[in-house]
Design a protein around this motif. Structure first.
Motif, PDB file in Angstrom:
ATOM      1  N   GLY B   2       0.805  -1.228   0.000  1.00 55.85           N
ATOM      2  CA  GLY B   2       0.000   0.000   0.000  1.00 55.85           C
ATOM      3  C   GLY B   2       0.831   1.268   0.000  1.00 55.85           C
ATOM      4  N   GLY B   3       0.129   2.394   0.189  1.00 57.19           N
ATOM      5  CA  GLY B   3       0.797   3.687   0.246  1.00 57.19           C
ATOM      6  C   GLY B   3       0.867   4.321  -1.122  1.00 57.19           C
ATOM      7  N   ASP B   4       1.035   5.643  -1.156  1.00 53.68           N
ATOM      8  CA  ASP B   4       1.031   6.377  -2.418  1.00 53.68           C
ATOM      9  C   ASP B   4       2.185   5.958  -3.330  1.00 53.68           C
ATOM     10  OD1 ASP B   4      -0.983   7.636  -1.101  1.00 53.68           O
ATOM     11  OD2 ASP B   4       0.118   9.506  -0.746  1.00 53.68           O
ATOM     12  N   LEU B   5       3.299   5.520  -2.740  1.00 59.46           N
ATOM     13  CA  LEU B   5       4.477   5.158  -3.523  1.00 59.46           C
ATOM     14  C   LEU B   5       4.569   3.654  -3.765  1.00 59.46           C
ATOM     15  CD1 LEU B   5       7.006   7.498  -1.652  1.00 59.46           C
ATOM     16  CD2 LEU B   5       6.043   7.882  -3.924  1.00 59.46           C
ATOM     17  N   GLY B   6       3.546   2.906  -3.344  1.00 59.75           N
ATOM     18  CA  GLY B   6       3.525   1.467  -3.561  1.00 59.75           C
ATOM     19  C   GLY B   6       4.694   0.783  -2.875  1.00 59.75           C
ATOM     20  N   CYS B   7       5.134  -0.357  -3.435  1.00 57.04           N
ATOM     21  CA  CYS B   7       6.150  -1.149  -2.729  1.00 57.04           C
ATOM     22  C   CYS B   7       7.544  -0.548  -2.856  1.00 57.04           C
ATOM     23  CB  CYS B   7       6.106  -2.616  -3.123  1.00 57.04           C
ATOM     24  SG  CYS B   7       6.487  -2.918  -4.838  1.00 57.04           S
ATOM     25  N   GLN B   8       7.694   0.543  -3.601  1.00 54.47           N
ATOM     26  CA  GLN B   8       8.997   1.220  -3.633  1.00 54.47           C
ATOM     27  C   GLN B   8       9.370   1.721  -2.232  1.00 54.47           C
ATOM     28  OE1 GLN B   8       9.272   4.625  -6.324  1.00 54.47           O
ATOM     29  NE2 GLN B   8      11.085   5.302  -5.190  1.00 54.47           N
ATOM     30  N   ALA B   9       8.423   2.451  -1.611  1.00 53.10           N
ATOM     31  CA  ALA B   9       8.685   3.008  -0.277  1.00 53.10           C
ATOM     32  C   ALA B   9       8.825   1.901   0.758  1.00 53.10           C
ATOM     33  CB  ALA B   9       7.565   3.964   0.127  1.00 53.10           C
ATOM     34  N   THR B  10       7.989   0.856   0.648  1.00 52.43           N
ATOM     35  CA  THR B  10       8.037  -0.178   1.683  1.00 52.43           C
ATOM     36  C   THR B  10       9.320  -1.014   1.578  1.00 52.43           C
ATOM     37  OG1 THR B  10       6.571  -1.479   0.246  1.00 52.43           O
ATOM     38  CG2 THR B  10       5.552  -0.363   2.075  1.00 52.43           C
ATOM     39  N   VAL B  11       9.727  -1.356   0.354  1.00 52.15           N
ATOM     40  CA  VAL B  11      10.947  -2.169   0.202  1.00 52.15           C
ATOM     41  C   VAL B  11      12.176  -1.345   0.600  1.00 52.15           C
ATOM     42  CG1 VAL B  11      12.458  -3.285  -1.488  1.00 52.15           C
ATOM     43  CG2 VAL B  11       9.994  -3.759  -1.499  1.00 52.15           C
ATOM     44  N   GLN B  12      12.260  -0.123   0.103  1.00 57.91           N
ATOM     45  CA  GLN B  12      13.427   0.709   0.452  1.00 57.91           C
ATOM     46  C   GLN B  12      13.430   1.046   1.944  1.00 57.91           C
ATOM     47  OE1 GLN B  12      13.705   4.077  -2.175  1.00 57.91           O
ATOM     48  NE2 GLN B  12      13.956   2.802  -4.007  1.00 57.91           N
ATOM     49  N   GLY B  13      12.244   1.301   2.481  1.00 53.20           N
ATOM     50  CA  GLY B  13      12.143   1.601   3.911  1.00 53.20           C
ATOM     51  C   GLY B  13      12.541   0.394   4.745  1.00 53.20           C
ATOM     52  N   THR B  14      12.130  -0.773   4.302  1.00 49.01           N
ATOM     53  CA  THR B  14      12.519  -2.003   4.996  1.00 49.01           C
ATOM     54  C   THR B  14      14.041  -2.157   4.997  1.00 49.01           C
ATOM     55  OG1 THR B  14      10.451  -3.072   4.360  1.00 49.01           O
ATOM     56  CG2 THR B  14      12.270  -4.525   4.978  1.00 49.01           C
ATOM     57  N   ALA B  15      14.668  -1.867   3.858  1.00 52.20           N
ATOM     58  CA  ALA B  15      16.126  -1.967   3.767  1.00 52.20           C
ATOM     59  C   ALA B  15      16.790  -1.001   4.762  1.00 52.20           C
ATOM     60  CB  ALA B  15      16.583  -1.669   2.341  1.00 52.20           C
ATOM     61  N   LEU B  16      16.250   0.220   4.856  1.00 55.34           N
ATOM     62  CA  LEU B  16      16.804   1.191   5.822  1.00 55.34           C
ATOM     63  C   LEU B  16      16.667   0.676   7.251  1.00 55.34           C
ATOM     64  CD1 LEU B  16      15.414   4.584   4.401  1.00 55.34           C
ATOM     65  CD2 LEU B  16      17.790   3.782   4.344  1.00 55.34           C
ATOM     66  N   ALA B  17      15.501   0.089   7.554  1.00 52.83           N
ATOM     67  CA  ALA B  17      15.262  -0.409   8.915  1.00 52.83           C
ATOM     68  C   ALA B  17      16.177  -1.590   9.224  1.00 52.83           C
ATOM     69  CB  ALA B  17      13.792  -0.798   9.078  1.00 52.83           C
ATOM     70  N   LEU B  18      16.404  -2.470   8.238  1.00 51.75           N
ATOM     71  CA  LEU B  18      17.290  -3.620   8.453  1.00 51.75           C
ATOM     72  C   LEU B  18      18.710  -3.165   8.732  1.00 51.75           C
ATOM     73  CD1 LEU B  18      15.970  -5.995   5.632  1.00 51.75           C
ATOM     74  CD2 LEU B  18      15.887  -6.461   8.087  1.00 51.75           C
ATOM     75  N   GLN B  19      19.110  -2.102   8.022  1.00 55.92           N
ATOM     76  CA  GLN B  19      20.439  -1.529   8.256  1.00 55.92           C
ATOM     77  C   GLN B  19      20.572  -0.972   9.663  1.00 55.92           C
ATOM     78  OE1 GLN B  19      21.170   1.513   5.343  1.00 55.92           O
ATOM     79  NE2 GLN B  19      23.235   0.710   4.977  1.00 55.92           N
ATOM     80  N   ALA B  20      19.491  -0.323  10.130  1.00 54.54           N
ATOM     81  CA  ALA B  20      19.533   0.354  11.433  1.00 54.54           C
ATOM     82  C   ALA B  20      19.417  -0.621  12.599  1.00 54.54           C
ATOM     83  CB  ALA B  20      18.422   1.389  11.507  1.00 54.54           C
ATOM     84  N   HIS B  21      18.719  -1.738  12.393  1.00 59.57           N
ATOM     85  CA  HIS B  21      18.455  -2.673  13.500  1.00 59.57           C
ATOM     86  C   HIS B  21      18.999  -4.052  13.132  1.00 59.57           C
ATOM     87  CE1 HIS B  21      15.751   0.367  15.169  1.00 59.57           C
ATOM     88  NE2 HIS B  21      15.241   0.496  13.955  1.00 59.57           N
ATOM     89  N   SER B  22      20.158  -4.400  13.694  1.00 61.17           N
ATOM     90  CA  SER B  22      20.832  -5.631  13.250  1.00 61.17           C
ATOM     91  C   SER B  22      20.057  -6.879  13.671  1.00 61.17           C
ATOM     92  CB  SER B  22      22.258  -5.662  13.804  1.00 61.17           C
ATOM     93  OG  SER B  22      22.203  -5.593  15.222  1.00 61.17           O
ATOM     94  N   GLY B  23      19.229  -6.776  14.703  1.00 60.78           N
ATOM     95  CA  GLY B  23      18.486  -7.951  15.168  1.00 60.78           C
ATOM     96  C   GLY B  23      17.193  -8.194  14.411  1.00 60.78           C
ATOM     97  N   LEU B  24      16.898  -7.321  13.467  1.00 56.41           N
ATOM     98  CA  LEU B  24      15.599  -7.366  12.777  1.00 56.41           C
ATOM     99  C   LEU B  24      15.640  -8.279  11.561  1.00 56.41           C
ATOM    100  CD1 LEU B  24      12.730  -5.961  12.250  1.00 56.41           C
ATOM    101  CD2 LEU B  24      14.012  -4.272  10.929  1.00 56.41           C
ATOM    102  N   SER B  25      14.581  -9.061  11.360  1.00 54.53           N
ATOM    103  CA  SER B  25      14.376  -9.685  10.051  1.00 54.53           C
ATOM    104  C   SER B  25      12.921  -9.488   9.633  1.00 54.53           C
ATOM    105  CB  SER B  25      14.772 -11.164  10.063  1.00 54.53           C
ATOM    106  OG  SER B  25      13.888 -11.871  10.892  1.00 54.53           O
ATOM    107  N   VAL B  26      12.702  -9.413   8.327  1.00 56.66           N
ATOM    108  CA  VAL B  26      11.415  -8.942   7.808  1.00 56.66           C
ATOM    109  C   VAL B  26      10.880  -9.879   6.739  1.00 56.66           C
ATOM    110  CG1 VAL B  26      10.321  -7.044   6.541  1.00 56.66           C
ATOM    111  CG2 VAL B  26      12.010  -6.534   8.305  1.00 56.66           C
ATOM    112  N   ARG B  27       9.567 -10.093   6.760  1.00 59.51           N
ATOM    113  CA  ARG B  27       8.907 -10.766   5.638  1.00 59.51           C
ATOM    114  C   ARG B  27       8.072  -9.734   4.887  1.00 59.51           C
ATOM    115  NH1 ARG B  27       6.731 -16.482   8.177  1.00 59.51           N
ATOM    116  NH2 ARG B  27       8.404 -16.617   9.709  1.00 59.51           N
ATOM    117  N   LEU B  28       8.212  -9.756   3.588  1.00 62.66           N
ATOM    118  CA  LEU B  28       7.452  -8.822   2.745  1.00 62.66           C
ATOM    119  C   LEU B  28       6.328  -9.592   2.071  1.00 62.66           C
ATOM    120  CD1 LEU B  28      10.577  -7.146   1.134  1.00 62.66           C
ATOM    121  CD2 LEU B  28       8.994  -6.018   2.701  1.00 62.66           C
ATOM    122  N   PHE B  29       5.084  -9.147   2.269  1.00 66.15           N
ATOM    123  CA  PHE B  29       3.924  -9.830   1.690  1.00 66.15           C
ATOM    124  C   PHE B  29       3.398  -9.067   0.484  1.00 66.15           C
ATOM    125  CE2 PHE B  29       3.107 -13.024   4.917  1.00 66.15           C
ATOM    126  CZ  PHE B  29       3.841 -12.538   5.990  1.00 66.15           C
TER     127      PHE B  29
END
Lengths: 346, 346
Positions: B2-29
């Motif tokens: 979702g969101g106005d920018l579609g999965c561009q914002a969510t995928v790139q944002g997820t990458a930023l969050a993974l970089q910032a939080h080393s203990g994090l892992s994410v599933r993208l649906f």
């Protein structure tokens, strides 16, 4: 007598308005001694030039800020607010302005002046600056806490007449404030009002807007119940104040910023003027058989003068007469529409 | 998806969050091809470093932005939103984040996760920056369009637990949004909620605030129905955007200003960062038996990363567990209070 600064702001603001509008004369209602003492503080030449157009009417009782509307209605004669309104009711004055207790002003205005065009209860309406440099009228701002669809349609009609007459817009664009722009969203009264307004040929109805639609410049009138309008307006005031402070703090943060701030002072001053809520001070009590303006309690002399200017615009345009006529016409053209039976939807 | 920018914002944002939080892992649906194409656009080294903690789960159907919640509930399995929520429901994920259709997210979350502490329906809550440099939680923001007193008390309890757990405040100051600060004002549900909350020993209840109280720094939690909260939040977003544009325009107005603007650039940048709504992106769906965060539809990658950080804070604090326990305790301590029988007062 009302407002945070008491009769200092109202007397000085009156003097500013008298200076700006040569055809204006003003009666000040309140305890004579307090008003005359305040008038004496005006610069002498200024005072002598204006004194003839500034009359004090002794009204020893003042409605306190905390008084409930129902209690205000029981206050005996001689309070400054009622005396002012009676002067409007008898056409001894063309308009009345108060910085006092809004609820009391509402209740007393309704009793002293009555309403036009079948309006059961007036609405409070003010102009808000928009991104495109224009302004948008927002109503109701607190006179009607919870309302049904028919009252929302009343507000839309009144806001439309206001923008047409005061701003000279041939066909003001009207919108309903909602939690989403889809027709399935919102409370029942908002959805029913939407259906009624879609059927009104005389109104340029643009459907729902969300809160940010107030500032977008895409519409000229935004309608909501008084609880929502009051919350939105007060929150906007609080946010504008906070952002104004941040701008200032940013240019005072350290040595380099202070130097730049010094150079930027003219630009910052223009910015501050552009954001100045005082420019839009003065909320109209729309739907009364007479013109009554509520000046913001926090307004200073310049703000109070601005509220007087708003009253003059409404006098020039005979706003109550147009409201009466156009509301009657629009009401005659409104088809009866049943309440939307669906549940509230987010 | 979702969101106005579609999965561009969510995928790139997820990458930023993974970089910032080393203990994090994410599933993208979402539809596998779309997500993988987006992942391929990430810088190669970046992608290789994060790929292990970023798993794509194919969910070919996407809930459209315009779909009604009731229709979303009828969508068969395999939509990305439901798949994500089922993953939270089974504890395969600690929290879920979506930038999609808010109403659908609300309805599906409630079905897939259920609620805690006797909450009939979750509320949407976000943090707002205040004048004093802190923040204030505002709820509800649109999940509950019209509510009675009991629901307002629920919101107050949830906001209080949020501020206690996430911000570490020992006794969050809670207020009810109203059209005035006097006890006689407002709708019946607001006045009844006021009476109930005055009797709750475990809550630092400060009474009514008007809209500007949100930004004053005087309280930590402000409670209102979803219609009002949504209107206030969206109007604030619109106003902040307008004022931000005005600041920029002021420094681009003419030659002198442009020069000063060049010098003032660092200060203006700090200012812009200070006003940046993205810093506070991420609204919590409070009251669910699980953590679900709604990212603003207009948020960019950085904003989406911020929403993920919010989810992490709630995971760290086991927020749903505390909500369940503390709501149960507070509810047990709530004396039954009858509805205020007076009419609505302005």
């Amino acid at each position: 007598m009302g407002g945070d600064l008491g009769c200092q702001a109202t007397v000085q603001g009156t003097a500013l308005a008298l200076q700006a509008h040569s055809g204006l004369s003003v009666r000040l209602f309140g305890p004579r001694d307090a008003l005359q003492a305040e008038i004496k503080t005006l610069p002498r030449r200024f005072r002598l030039a204006l004194e003839e157009r500034m009359m004090v009417v002794d009204a020893p009782r003042v409605i306190p800020q905390s008084m409930k509307p129902s209690a205000a209605l029981r206050v005996v004669e001689g309070n400054s607010m009622s005396a002012m309104l009676q002067c409007v009711a008898t056409s001894d004055a063309d308009a009345g302005i108060s910085a006092g207790n809004t609820g009391a002003l509402m209740a007393l205005s309704r009793r002293e002046l009555g309403t036009v065009g079948g309006i059961p209860r007036p609405a409070i309406c003010t102009a808000i600056p928009t991104r495109t440099g224009g302004r948008c009228y927002l109503l109701d701002l607190g006179a009607n806490v919870e309302v049904g669809a028919e009252r929302l349609v009343d507000f839309a009609m009144m806001g439309s007449v206001m923008a047409k007459r005061i701003d000279g817009l041939p066909a003001p664009r009207v919108a309903l404030l909602n939690v989403g722009i889809e027709g399935t969203k919102g409370s029942r009264s908002v959805r029913t009002a939407d259906r009624i307004m879609r059927s009104l040929p005389s109104m340029d109805y643009r459907g729902f807007v969300e809160g940010d639609g107030l500032y977008s410049g895409g519409v000229d009138v935004v309608v909501c119940d008084g609880f929502v309008g009051n919350a939105v307006l007060k929150a906007s005031e609080g946010l504008a104040r906070m952002l104004g402070e941040r701008v200032q703090q940013t240019f005072e943060a350290h040595w380099g910023s202070r130097l730049v701030g010094l150079l930027a002072r003219p630009a910052l001053k223009r910015l501050k003027n552009g954001l100045d809520p005082v420019r839009y001070n003065g909320a109209s009590l729309l739907g009364l058989r007479g013109i009554v303006i509520k000046s913001h309690g926090g307004a200073d002399a310049r703000g109070f003068a601005f509220a007087i200017s708003r009253a003059l615009q409404e006098v020039d345009q005979s706003l109550p007469r147009h409201l009466d006529r156009e509301l009657g016409m629009m009401r005659a053209a409104t088809p009866p529409i049943a309440d939307d039976q669906n549940e509230d939807v987010t």
